[in-house]
Design a protein around this motif. Sequence first.
Motif, mmCIF file in Angstrom:
data_model
loop_
_atom_site.group_PDB
_atom_site.id
_atom_site.type_symbol
_atom_site.label_atom_id
_atom_site.label_comp_id
_atom_site.label_asym_id
_atom_site.label_seq_id
_atom_site.Cartn_x
_atom_site.Cartn_y
_atom_site.Cartn_z
ATOM 1 N N GLY A 222 0.753 10.485 4.001
ATOM 2 C CA GLY A 222 0.049 11.406 4.881
ATOM 3 C C GLY A 222 -0.967 10.752 5.790
ATOM 4 O O GLY A 222 -1.733 11.452 6.456
ATOM 5 N N ARG A 223 -0.959 9.431 5.855
ATOM 6 C CA ARG A 223 -1.955 8.707 6.657
ATOM 7 C C ARG A 223 -1.299 7.973 7.826
ATOM 8 O O ARG A 223 -0.128 7.598 7.762
ATOM 9 N N GLY B 245 0.458 11.761 13.440
ATOM 10 C CA GLY B 245 1.624 12.583 13.707
ATOM 11 C C GLY B 245 2.705 11.787 14.377
ATOM 12 O O GLY B 245 3.539 11.215 13.730
ATOM 13 N N ALA B 246 2.660 11.701 15.719
ATOM 14 C CA ALA B 246 3.768 11.120 16.446
ATOM 15 C C ALA B 246 3.993 9.679 16.047
ATOM 16 O O ALA B 246 3.078 8.876 16.001
ATOM 17 N N VAL B 247 5.243 9.345 15.789
ATOM 18 C CA VAL B 247 5.625 7.985 15.447
ATOM 19 C C VAL B 247 6.390 7.430 16.622
ATOM 20 O O VAL B 247 7.408 7.981 17.011
ATOM 21 N N LEU C 22 0.830 -1.204 0.000
ATOM 22 C CA LEU C 22 0.000 0.000 0.000
ATOM 23 C C LEU C 22 0.860 1.249 0.000
ATOM 24 O O LEU C 22 0.551 2.222 -0.681
ATOM 25 N N ALA C 23 1.953 1.210 0.763
ATOM 26 C CA ALA C 23 2.844 2.369 0.805
ATOM 27 C C ALA C 23 3.517 2.585 -0.545
ATOM 28 O O ALA C 23 3.663 3.726 -1.011
ATOM 29 N N ALA C 24 3.934 1.494 -1.191
ATOM 30 C CA ALA C 24 4.573 1.610 -2.498
ATOM 31 C C ALA C 24 3.619 2.185 -3.535
ATOM 32 O O ALA C 24 4.041 2.868 -4.475
ATOM 33 N N SER D 116 6.635 9.775 4.475
ATOM 34 C CA SER D 116 5.368 10.509 4.514
ATOM 35 C C SER D 116 4.262 9.705 5.198
ATOM 36 O O SER D 116 3.162 10.221 5.415
ATOM 37 N N VAL D 117 4.548 8.453 5.546
ATOM 38 C CA VAL D 117 3.571 7.615 6.246
ATOM 39 C C VAL D 117 3.751 7.794 7.747
ATOM 40 O O VAL D 117 4.870 7.745 8.265
ATOM 41 N N HIS D 118 2.658 7.998 8.470
ATOM 42 C CA HIS D 118 2.703 8.155 9.922
ATOM 43 C C HIS D 118 2.607 6.765 10.561
ATOM 44 O O HIS D 118 1.517 6.280 10.879
#
Length: 409
Positions: free
Chosen positions: A140-141, A397-399, A132-134, A159-161
Amino acid sequence: MSHDSTAAPEAAVRKLSGRRRKEIVAVLLFSGGPIFESSIPLSVFGIDRQDAGVPRYRLLVCGGEEGPLRTTGGLELTAPHGLEAISRAGTVVVPAWRSITAPPPEEALDALRRAHEEGARIVGLCTGAFVLAAAGLLDGRPATTHWMYAPTLAKRYPSVHVDPRELFVDDGDVLTSAGTAAGIDLCLHIVRTDHGNEAAGALARRLVVPPRRSGGQERYLDRSLPEEIGADPLAEVVAWALEHLHEQFDVETLAARAYMSRRTFDRRFRSLTGSAPLQWLITQRVLQAQRLLETSDYSVDEVAGRCGFRSPVALRGHFRRQLGSSPAAYRAAYRARRPQGDKPGEAEVAPQPPSGQPLPPAGLPAGPGPMGAMSSMLHAERESGVPMQGRRTAAAGAVTLLPGPRTGS
Protein backbone atom coordinates in the motif's frame (compact mmCIF):
# COMPACT_ATOMS: atom_id res chain seq x y z
CA MET A 1 12.52 14.15 -9.54
CA SER A 2 12.63 12.63 -6.11
CA HIS A 3 9.98 12.10 -3.50
CA ASP A 4 11.75 14.28 -1.01
CA SER A 5 10.63 15.69 2.32
CA THR A 6 12.24 17.38 5.23
CA ALA A 7 9.68 15.99 7.61
CA ALA A 8 7.99 12.62 7.55
CA PRO A 9 4.19 12.48 7.55
CA GLU A 10 2.76 12.56 11.04
CA ALA A 11 1.03 9.22 10.54
CA ALA A 12 4.34 7.56 9.72
CA VAL A 13 6.28 8.98 12.67
CA ARG A 14 6.48 6.50 15.51
CA LYS A 15 8.50 6.48 18.68
CA LEU A 16 11.50 4.17 18.83
CA SER A 17 11.37 1.38 21.37
CA GLY A 18 13.57 1.84 24.41
CA ARG A 19 16.43 -0.35 23.23
CA ARG A 20 16.80 1.36 19.84
CA ARG A 21 18.91 4.45 19.24
CA LYS A 22 18.34 6.98 16.48
CA GLU A 23 22.05 7.38 15.76
CA ILE A 24 22.61 3.64 15.20
CA VAL A 25 22.39 2.48 11.58
CA ALA A 26 22.34 -1.25 10.84
CA VAL A 27 23.28 -2.35 7.32
CA LEU A 28 21.95 -5.78 6.39
CA LEU A 29 24.16 -7.67 3.93
CA PHE A 30 23.47 -10.87 2.02
CA SER A 31 25.66 -13.20 0.01
CA GLY A 32 25.66 -12.49 -3.72
CA GLY A 33 25.02 -8.78 -3.33
CA PRO A 34 26.80 -6.21 -5.55
CA ILE A 35 29.78 -4.64 -3.80
CA PHE A 36 29.11 -1.07 -4.96
CA GLU A 37 25.59 -0.78 -3.59
CA SER A 38 26.65 -2.58 -0.41
CA SER A 39 29.44 -0.12 0.20
CA ILE A 40 27.31 3.05 -0.12
CA PRO A 41 25.71 3.03 3.36
CA LEU A 42 28.99 1.78 4.86
CA SER A 43 30.77 4.84 3.51
CA VAL A 44 28.02 7.34 4.33
CA PHE A 45 27.24 6.15 7.87
CA GLY A 46 30.42 4.32 8.87
CA ILE A 47 33.14 6.97 8.52
CA ASP A 48 33.74 9.66 11.12
CA ARG A 49 33.58 13.03 9.32
CA GLN A 50 32.90 15.25 12.33
CA ASP A 51 35.88 17.40 11.31
CA ALA A 52 33.86 18.37 8.22
CA GLY A 53 30.73 19.16 10.19
CA VAL A 54 28.95 15.84 9.60
CA PRO A 55 27.37 14.39 12.76
CA ARG A 56 28.54 10.89 13.48
CA TYR A 57 26.41 7.78 13.14
CA ARG A 58 27.19 4.46 14.78
CA LEU A 59 27.31 1.70 12.16
CA LEU A 60 26.47 -1.96 12.70
CA VAL A 61 27.17 -4.24 9.73
CA CYS A 62 24.94 -7.29 10.03
CA GLY A 63 24.88 -10.54 8.10
CA GLY A 64 21.42 -11.47 6.90
CA GLU A 65 22.44 -15.12 6.64
CA GLU A 66 25.31 -17.41 7.55
CA GLY A 67 28.70 -16.24 6.27
CA PRO A 68 31.12 -15.76 4.84
CA LEU A 69 29.21 -13.56 2.38
CA ARG A 70 30.38 -13.64 -1.22
CA THR A 71 29.99 -10.42 -3.22
CA THR A 72 30.28 -9.69 -6.92
CA GLY A 73 33.81 -10.32 -8.09
CA GLY A 74 34.20 -13.28 -5.74
CA LEU A 75 35.14 -11.27 -2.65
CA GLU A 76 34.28 -12.88 0.68
CA LEU A 77 33.12 -10.80 3.64
CA THR A 78 32.52 -11.63 7.24
CA ALA A 79 29.94 -9.40 8.91
CA PRO A 80 30.88 -8.45 12.48
CA HIS A 81 27.25 -8.73 13.65
CA GLY A 82 24.30 -11.01 13.10
CA LEU A 83 20.58 -10.32 12.89
CA GLU A 84 20.38 -9.78 16.64
CA ALA A 85 22.22 -6.45 16.32
CA ILE A 86 19.35 -5.00 14.30
CA SER A 87 17.39 -4.76 17.55
CA ARG A 88 19.51 -1.75 18.58
CA ALA A 89 19.21 0.26 15.35
CA GLY A 90 17.00 3.26 14.69
CA THR A 91 17.65 2.87 10.96
CA VAL A 92 18.04 -0.39 9.05
CA VAL A 93 19.40 -0.31 5.50
CA VAL A 94 19.14 -3.16 2.98
CA PRO A 95 21.51 -2.04 0.21
CA ALA A 96 20.89 -4.89 -2.22
CA TRP A 97 19.45 -8.36 -2.74
CA ARG A 98 21.06 -11.00 -4.90
CA SER A 99 18.02 -12.03 -6.96
CA ILE A 100 14.82 -10.26 -7.89
CA THR A 101 13.04 -13.62 -8.16
CA ALA A 102 14.41 -15.49 -5.11
CA PRO A 103 12.78 -15.16 -1.66
CA PRO A 104 14.98 -13.61 1.08
CA PRO A 105 15.68 -15.62 4.28
CA GLU A 106 12.64 -15.66 6.53
CA GLU A 107 14.76 -14.88 9.60
CA ALA A 108 15.91 -11.63 8.00
CA LEU A 109 12.35 -10.71 7.04
CA ASP A 110 11.19 -11.30 10.61
CA ALA A 111 13.98 -9.05 11.91
CA LEU A 112 12.92 -6.26 9.51
CA ARG A 113 9.28 -6.58 10.54
CA ARG A 114 10.18 -6.35 14.23
CA ALA A 115 12.41 -3.35 13.59
CA HIS A 116 9.60 -1.59 11.77
CA GLU A 117 7.07 -2.41 14.47
CA GLU A 118 9.43 -0.94 17.05
CA GLY A 119 9.69 2.36 15.19
CA ALA A 120 12.89 1.89 13.19
CA ARG A 121 13.27 3.55 9.81
CA ILE A 122 13.65 0.90 7.09
CA VAL A 123 15.59 1.69 3.90
CA GLY A 124 15.93 -0.35 0.70
CA LEU A 125 18.51 0.67 -1.91
CA CYS A 126 18.04 -0.59 -5.49
CA THR A 127 17.11 -4.31 -5.29
CA GLY A 128 16.89 -4.01 -1.51
CA ALA A 129 13.32 -2.89 -2.21
CA PHE A 130 12.50 -6.53 -3.03
CA VAL A 131 13.49 -7.53 0.52
CA LEU A 132 11.26 -4.82 1.99
CA ALA A 133 8.43 -5.92 -0.27
CA ALA A 134 8.88 -9.56 0.71
CA ALA A 135 8.61 -8.50 4.36
CA GLY A 136 5.30 -6.77 3.59
CA LEU A 137 6.69 -3.35 4.48
CA LEU A 138 5.81 -1.79 1.11
CA ASP A 139 2.20 -2.94 0.97
CA GLY A 140 0.00 0.00 0.00
CA ARG A 141 3.00 2.33 -0.17
CA PRO A 142 4.78 4.21 -2.96
CA ALA A 143 8.23 2.80 -3.71
CA THR A 144 10.89 2.72 -6.38
CA THR A 145 13.78 0.54 -7.52
CA HIS A 146 16.09 0.38 -10.54
CA TRP A 147 13.97 1.00 -13.62
CA MET A 148 14.98 -2.38 -15.09
CA TYR A 149 13.53 -4.21 -12.10
CA ALA A 150 10.43 -2.07 -11.61
CA PRO A 151 8.17 -4.26 -13.82
CA THR A 152 9.11 -7.34 -11.79
CA LEU A 153 8.58 -5.54 -8.47
CA ALA A 154 5.16 -4.33 -9.61
CA LYS A 155 4.16 -7.77 -10.88
CA ARG A 156 5.43 -9.81 -7.91
CA TYR A 157 4.01 -7.38 -5.34
CA PRO A 158 0.87 -5.82 -6.85
CA SER A 159 -0.04 -4.03 -3.61
CA VAL A 160 3.12 -1.89 -3.92
CA HIS A 161 2.73 1.40 -5.80
CA VAL A 162 5.88 1.20 -7.91
CA ASP A 163 7.09 4.45 -9.46
CA PRO A 164 10.25 3.90 -11.56
CA ARG A 165 10.50 7.59 -12.45
CA GLU A 166 11.91 8.52 -9.05
CA LEU A 167 15.50 8.48 -7.82
CA PHE A 168 14.16 7.74 -4.35
CA VAL A 169 10.89 7.70 -2.45
CA ASP A 170 10.55 8.80 1.18
CA ASP A 171 7.33 7.47 2.68
CA GLY A 172 8.19 8.44 6.24
CA ASP A 173 9.40 5.31 8.01
CA VAL A 174 10.05 3.29 4.82
CA LEU A 175 12.33 4.62 2.08
CA THR A 176 13.49 3.15 -1.24
CA SER A 177 15.85 4.23 -4.00
CA ALA A 178 16.70 3.47 -7.60
CA GLY A 179 19.99 1.83 -8.58
CA THR A 180 23.60 2.57 -7.73
CA ALA A 181 24.11 6.35 -7.59
CA ALA A 182 20.53 6.90 -6.43
CA GLY A 183 21.53 5.05 -3.26
CA ILE A 184 23.90 7.93 -2.54
CA ASP A 185 21.05 10.38 -3.15
CA LEU A 186 18.85 8.62 -0.61
CA CYS A 187 21.59 8.35 2.01
CA LEU A 188 22.27 12.07 1.64
CA HIS A 189 18.56 12.69 2.02
CA ILE A 190 18.57 10.73 5.28
CA VAL A 191 21.44 12.84 6.61
CA ARG A 192 19.59 15.97 5.50
CA THR A 193 16.42 14.81 7.26
CA ASP A 194 18.32 13.99 10.46
CA HIS A 195 20.75 16.90 10.63
CA GLY A 196 19.81 19.54 8.07
CA ASN A 197 21.06 20.90 4.75
CA GLU A 198 24.42 22.05 6.05
CA ALA A 199 25.41 18.59 7.26
CA ALA A 200 24.21 16.95 4.04
CA GLY A 201 26.07 19.53 1.98
CA ALA A 202 29.29 18.93 3.91
CA LEU A 203 28.97 15.20 3.36
CA ALA A 204 28.25 15.69 -0.35
CA ARG A 205 31.41 17.76 -0.71
CA ARG A 206 33.43 14.97 0.92
CA LEU A 207 31.89 12.44 -1.45
CA VAL A 208 32.34 14.82 -4.42
CA VAL A 209 28.68 14.54 -5.46
CA PRO A 210 25.87 17.11 -5.73
CA PRO A 211 23.85 17.48 -2.52
CA ARG A 212 20.63 17.15 -4.53
CA ARG A 213 19.90 15.97 -8.04
CA SER A 214 17.04 17.09 -10.23
CA GLY A 215 15.22 14.82 -12.62
CA GLY A 216 14.54 11.14 -12.24
CA GLN A 217 15.19 7.84 -14.00
CA GLU A 218 13.34 8.70 -17.23
CA ARG A 219 16.48 9.60 -19.14
CA TYR A 220 18.00 6.18 -18.46
CA LEU A 221 15.03 4.05 -19.52
CA ASP A 222 15.62 1.45 -22.21
CA ARG A 223 13.01 0.51 -24.80
CA SER A 224 13.59 -3.26 -24.89
CA LEU A 225 10.94 -5.64 -23.60
CA PRO A 226 11.27 -7.72 -20.45
CA GLU A 227 11.63 -11.46 -20.87
CA GLU A 228 8.33 -12.17 -19.16
CA ILE A 229 6.29 -10.21 -21.71
CA GLY A 230 7.74 -12.04 -24.70
CA ALA A 231 5.29 -14.96 -24.64
CA ASP A 232 2.22 -12.88 -23.87
CA PRO A 233 -0.16 -11.94 -26.72
CA LEU A 234 0.06 -8.34 -25.55
CA ALA A 235 3.73 -8.35 -26.58
CA GLU A 236 2.70 -8.08 -30.24
CA VAL A 237 0.79 -4.90 -29.52
CA VAL A 238 3.71 -3.41 -27.58
CA ALA A 239 6.14 -4.33 -30.37
CA TRP A 240 3.81 -2.77 -32.95
CA ALA A 241 3.65 0.45 -30.93
CA LEU A 242 7.44 0.68 -30.79
CA GLU A 243 7.68 0.19 -34.56
CA HIS A 244 5.03 2.82 -35.34
CA LEU A 245 5.91 5.65 -32.95
CA HIS A 246 6.13 7.96 -35.97
CA GLU A 247 2.37 7.56 -36.46
CA GLN A 248 -0.30 9.34 -34.47
CA PHE A 249 -2.22 6.75 -32.47
CA ASP A 250 -3.49 6.54 -28.93
CA VAL A 251 -4.17 3.90 -26.28
CA GLU A 252 -7.60 3.21 -27.80
CA THR A 253 -5.78 2.14 -30.96
CA LEU A 254 -3.60 -0.27 -29.01
CA ALA A 255 -6.61 -1.66 -27.17
CA ALA A 256 -8.37 -2.28 -30.48
CA ARG A 257 -5.32 -4.11 -31.84
CA ALA A 258 -5.43 -6.31 -28.74
CA TYR A 259 -9.17 -6.90 -29.29
CA MET A 260 -9.91 -5.51 -25.82
CA SER A 261 -11.92 -2.70 -24.35
CA ARG A 262 -9.90 0.27 -23.15
CA ARG A 263 -10.61 -0.63 -19.53
CA THR A 264 -9.58 -4.28 -19.98
CA PHE A 265 -6.48 -3.26 -21.92
CA ASP A 266 -5.39 -0.83 -19.21
CA ARG A 267 -5.82 -3.51 -16.56
CA ARG A 268 -3.96 -6.19 -18.57
CA PHE A 269 -1.15 -3.80 -19.48
CA ARG A 270 -0.65 -2.82 -15.86
CA SER A 271 -0.76 -6.38 -14.59
CA LEU A 272 1.79 -7.52 -17.14
CA THR A 273 4.27 -4.64 -17.07
CA GLY A 274 3.34 -2.58 -14.01
CA SER A 275 2.88 0.41 -16.30
CA ALA A 276 0.03 2.74 -17.21
CA PRO A 277 -0.19 2.43 -21.03
CA LEU A 278 -0.69 6.15 -21.69
CA GLN A 279 2.37 7.17 -19.70
CA TRP A 280 4.36 4.34 -21.28
CA LEU A 281 3.44 5.56 -24.76
CA ILE A 282 4.38 9.15 -23.94
CA THR A 283 7.70 7.98 -22.52
CA GLN A 284 8.44 6.01 -25.70
CA ARG A 285 7.75 9.04 -27.87
CA VAL A 286 10.04 11.22 -25.75
CA LEU A 287 12.80 8.60 -25.95
CA GLN A 288 12.47 8.52 -29.73
CA ALA A 289 12.63 12.31 -29.79
CA GLN A 290 15.87 12.15 -27.79
CA ARG A 291 17.41 9.84 -30.36
CA LEU A 292 16.35 12.00 -33.29
CA LEU A 293 17.64 15.15 -31.62
CA GLU A 294 20.97 13.40 -31.05
CA THR A 295 21.35 11.77 -34.46
CA SER A 296 19.59 13.95 -37.03
CA ASP A 297 19.28 17.52 -38.28
CA TYR A 298 15.48 17.50 -38.20
CA SER A 299 13.93 20.63 -36.76
CA VAL A 300 12.05 20.35 -33.49
CA ASP A 301 8.78 20.58 -35.44
CA GLU A 302 9.89 17.70 -37.68
CA VAL A 303 11.00 15.65 -34.69
CA ALA A 304 7.58 16.11 -33.12
CA GLY A 305 5.90 14.79 -36.24
CA ARG A 306 8.26 11.84 -36.58
CA CYS A 307 7.61 10.82 -32.95
CA GLY A 308 3.83 10.87 -33.20
CA PHE A 309 3.21 14.06 -31.24
CA ARG A 310 0.24 16.03 -32.50
CA SER A 311 2.15 19.32 -32.27
CA PRO A 312 5.60 20.69 -31.36
CA VAL A 313 3.98 22.21 -28.28
CA ALA A 314 3.03 18.73 -27.05
CA LEU A 315 6.59 17.50 -27.62
CA ARG A 316 8.11 20.43 -25.75
CA GLY A 317 5.78 19.99 -22.78
CA HIS A 318 6.36 16.25 -22.35
CA PHE A 319 10.09 16.57 -23.09
CA ARG A 320 10.61 19.18 -20.40
CA ARG A 321 8.54 17.28 -17.85
CA GLN A 322 10.54 14.09 -18.39
CA LEU A 323 14.04 15.44 -18.98
CA GLY A 324 14.03 18.89 -17.40
CA SER A 325 15.12 20.60 -20.61
CA SER A 326 13.68 21.90 -23.85
CA PRO A 327 14.38 19.88 -27.02
CA ALA A 328 16.53 22.67 -28.43
CA ALA A 329 18.63 22.94 -25.27
CA TYR A 330 18.98 19.17 -25.13
CA ARG A 331 20.29 19.04 -28.72
CA ALA A 332 22.67 21.96 -28.16
CA ALA A 333 24.09 20.34 -25.02
CA TYR A 334 24.51 16.99 -26.76
CA ARG A 335 26.32 18.51 -29.74
CA ALA A 336 28.55 20.63 -27.55
CA ARG A 337 29.88 17.46 -25.94
CA ARG A 338 29.93 15.21 -29.01
CA PRO A 339 33.46 14.31 -30.17
CA GLN A 340 34.56 16.22 -33.25
CA GLY A 341 33.98 14.29 -36.43
CA ASP A 342 30.65 12.82 -35.37
CA LYS A 343 27.98 14.06 -37.74
CA PRO A 344 24.25 14.07 -37.15
CA GLY A 345 21.96 12.57 -39.72
CA GLU A 346 23.97 9.40 -40.31
CA ALA A 347 21.25 7.33 -38.63
CA GLU A 348 17.76 8.09 -37.45
CA VAL A 349 18.02 5.84 -34.43
CA ALA A 350 21.16 5.76 -32.33
CA PRO A 351 22.67 2.27 -31.95
CA GLN A 352 22.18 0.45 -28.68
CA PRO A 353 25.28 -0.02 -26.52
CA PRO A 354 26.42 -3.58 -25.80
CA SER A 355 25.14 -5.76 -22.97
CA GLY A 356 21.66 -4.22 -23.04
CA GLN A 357 22.78 -1.00 -21.36
CA PRO A 358 20.59 2.07 -21.98
CA LEU A 359 21.69 4.88 -24.24
CA PRO A 360 23.79 7.47 -22.40
CA PRO A 361 22.15 10.77 -21.51
CA ALA A 362 23.00 13.85 -23.51
CA GLY A 363 26.43 15.21 -22.74
CA LEU A 364 27.77 11.93 -21.37
CA PRO A 365 30.26 9.51 -22.87
CA ALA A 366 28.97 6.04 -23.68
CA GLY A 367 28.85 3.56 -20.84
CA PRO A 368 27.26 3.46 -17.42
CA GLY A 369 28.68 4.88 -14.23
CA PRO A 370 27.42 6.69 -11.17
CA MET A 371 29.71 9.66 -11.62
CA GLY A 372 28.57 10.03 -15.22
CA ALA A 373 25.00 10.02 -14.00
CA MET A 374 25.82 12.71 -11.45
CA SER A 375 27.46 14.81 -14.19
CA SER A 376 24.37 14.40 -16.36
CA MET A 377 22.11 15.75 -13.64
CA LEU A 378 24.34 18.75 -13.03
CA HIS A 379 24.42 19.45 -16.75
CA ALA A 380 20.64 19.20 -17.02
CA GLU A 381 20.33 21.75 -14.26
CA ARG A 382 22.63 24.19 -16.05
CA GLU A 383 20.86 23.81 -19.39
CA SER A 384 17.29 23.90 -18.15
CA GLY A 385 17.66 26.33 -15.28
CA VAL A 386 15.76 23.95 -13.03
CA PRO A 387 17.26 24.02 -9.52
CA MET A 388 18.29 20.75 -7.92
CA GLN A 389 15.50 20.37 -5.44
CA GLY A 390 13.22 17.46 -4.66
CA ARG A 391 9.59 17.19 -3.75
CA ARG A 392 7.41 15.28 -1.37
CA THR A 393 5.56 12.25 -2.73
CA ALA A 394 2.07 12.82 -4.08
CA ALA A 395 -0.75 10.46 -3.29
CA ALA A 396 0.27 6.92 -4.16
CA GLY A 397 -1.46 5.38 -7.12
CA ALA A 398 -0.40 5.70 -10.72
CA VAL A 399 2.37 3.34 -11.73
CA THR A 400 4.37 4.46 -14.74
CA LEU A 401 7.29 2.49 -15.99
CA LEU A 402 8.94 1.22 -19.11
CA PRO A 403 9.65 -2.48 -19.52
CA GLY A 404 13.38 -3.16 -19.48
CA PRO A 405 15.87 -6.04 -19.45
CA ARG A 406 16.20 -8.31 -16.45
CA THR A 407 19.93 -8.36 -15.75
CA GLY A 408 22.51 -5.88 -14.51
CA SER A 409 22.17 -2.77 -12.38
